[in-house]
Design a protein around this motif. Structure first.
Motif, short mmCIF file in Angstrom:
data_model
loop_
_atom_site.label_atom_id
_atom_site.label_comp_id
_atom_site.label_asym_id
_atom_site.label_seq_id
_atom_site.Cartn_x
_atom_site.Cartn_y
_atom_site.Cartn_z
N ARG A 164 31.54 22.20 89.42
CA ARG A 164 32.17 20.94 89.82
C ARG A 164 31.78 19.80 88.87
NH1 ARG A 164 34.35 20.13 94.87
NH2 ARG A 164 34.36 21.93 96.27
N ARG A 165 30.50 19.73 88.52
CA ARG A 165 30.02 18.62 87.69
C ARG A 165 30.54 18.67 86.26
NH1 ARG A 165 24.97 19.79 90.06
NH2 ARG A 165 24.36 20.84 88.11
N SER A 166 30.46 19.84 85.66
CA SER A 166 30.72 19.94 84.22
C SER A 166 32.03 20.63 83.86
CB SER A 166 29.57 20.68 83.54
OG SER A 166 29.55 22.03 83.98
N GLY A 167 32.61 21.33 84.83
CA GLY A 167 33.79 22.14 84.52
C GLY A 167 33.44 23.43 83.81
N GLU A 168 32.14 23.71 83.68
CA GLU A 168 31.68 24.94 83.03
C GLU A 168 31.94 26.13 83.95
OE1 GLU A 168 27.71 25.57 80.75
OE2 GLU A 168 27.34 26.16 82.83
N THR A 169 32.60 27.14 83.43
CA THR A 169 32.88 28.34 84.21
C THR A 169 31.59 29.12 84.45
OG1 THR A 169 35.08 28.48 83.23
CG2 THR A 169 34.24 30.46 84.30
N GLN A 170 31.38 29.53 85.70
CA GLN A 170 30.18 30.26 86.09
C GLN A 170 30.57 31.70 86.47
OE1 GLN A 170 27.21 28.48 85.92
NE2 GLN A 170 28.50 26.79 85.22
N ALA A 232 33.97 34.49 89.37
CA ALA A 232 33.85 33.30 88.54
C ALA A 232 34.17 32.06 89.39
CB ALA A 232 34.80 33.35 87.35
N LEU A 233 33.39 31.01 89.20
CA LEU A 233 33.65 29.72 89.80
C LEU A 233 33.98 28.75 88.67
CD1 LEU A 233 30.60 29.58 92.23
CD2 LEU A 233 32.97 30.04 92.86
N GLY A 234 34.97 27.86 88.92
CA GLY A 234 35.32 26.94 87.85
C GLY A 234 36.39 25.97 88.24
#
Length: 237
Positions: A164-170, A232-234
């Motif tokens: 949520r904060r960075s838009g970095e895919t997890q 993946a979360l993103g």
């Protein structure tokens, strides 16, 4: 005498054929090798016979390279390459070197100025990333999550906030026997509007990959028991 090379040979992600998964040029390299560092000997032999039914298994050498292997266990492979032999790494992770213990031999090869030759193959991590619609320029793969449920939930909520904060895919994964537990934790603990991509059985006949909000997944969840799954979360691009 010139030194041999270290080839990173891709495996399938469980499919029975290799034609649509492993490029022909890579397959040709694999069947020319006779010395292999492998995560699982039976699996590696099956792969080579899938590529070429006449592959000379009995004329080839297979050495185990798994998560317990240390450099001293495989230095003999470095010596073999220094005498001109080519060596191939075959992992169980699809694309060798990604989430794979073969990195220890690759590192040793670099230290000894032996040429490393990575080749193209399937990676469930990359397939999930490019199929998710999430950020493909900024992403992190976390491997396996904690086994303890409380620790796992804390980790999932942390990954949710990072996305949520960075838009970095997890990106993360777990064993086929725990995939459904991960899925249930995601649906029970994360926010309704959080975006989750579920990729199951990539490259197999029953492959599925879909991105939905957690709220949508609660209405459309399917059984992930005993399946090969990446999560993946993103944020959607």
């Amino acid at each position: 005498m010139s030194a041999g090379k270290l080839y990173l040979i891709p495996n399938t992600l469980g499919g029975e054929t290799t034609e649509d998964i492993i490029p022909q040029g890579v397959a040709q390299i694999a069947v020319q090798l006779r010395v292999f560092a492998v995560e699982d000997i039976k699996s590696a032999r099956r792969l080579l016979r899938k590529i070429d039914r006449t592959f000379p298994i009995d004329e080839s050498e297979f050495f185990v390279l798994n998560k317990a292997t240390v450099s001293s266990d495989i230095y003999h492979l470095i010596k073999a390459m220094k005498t001109g032999k080519n060596v191939g790494i075959i992992s169980e992770a699809g694309c060798a070197g990604i989430a794979d213990p073969g990195a220890v031999l690759v590192s040793l090869a670099h230290e000894n100025e032996i040429q490393v030759c990575p080749t193209v193959g399937p990676s469930s991590i990359l397939l999930t990333l490019i199929g998710s619609g999430f950020n493909g320029q900024l992403f992190t793969f976390h491997g396996y999550l904690p086994k303890d449920q409380k620790e796992r939930i804390r980790k999932l909520k942390d990954l949710e906030q990072r996305a949520r904060r960075s838009g970095e895919t997890q990106l993360f994964m777990d064993t086929p026997f725990r995939a459904m537990h991960i899925f249930e934790d995601l649906l029970n603990e994360l926010a309704d509007d959080t975006l989750l991509c579920v990729a199951s059985n990539m490259t197999l006949h029953n492959e599925r990959i879909q991105t939905r909000t957690i709220a949508d997944w609660r209405e459309n969840a399917y059984d992930l028991s005993k399946q090969l799954v990446m999560f993946a979360l993103g944020k959607l691009s």
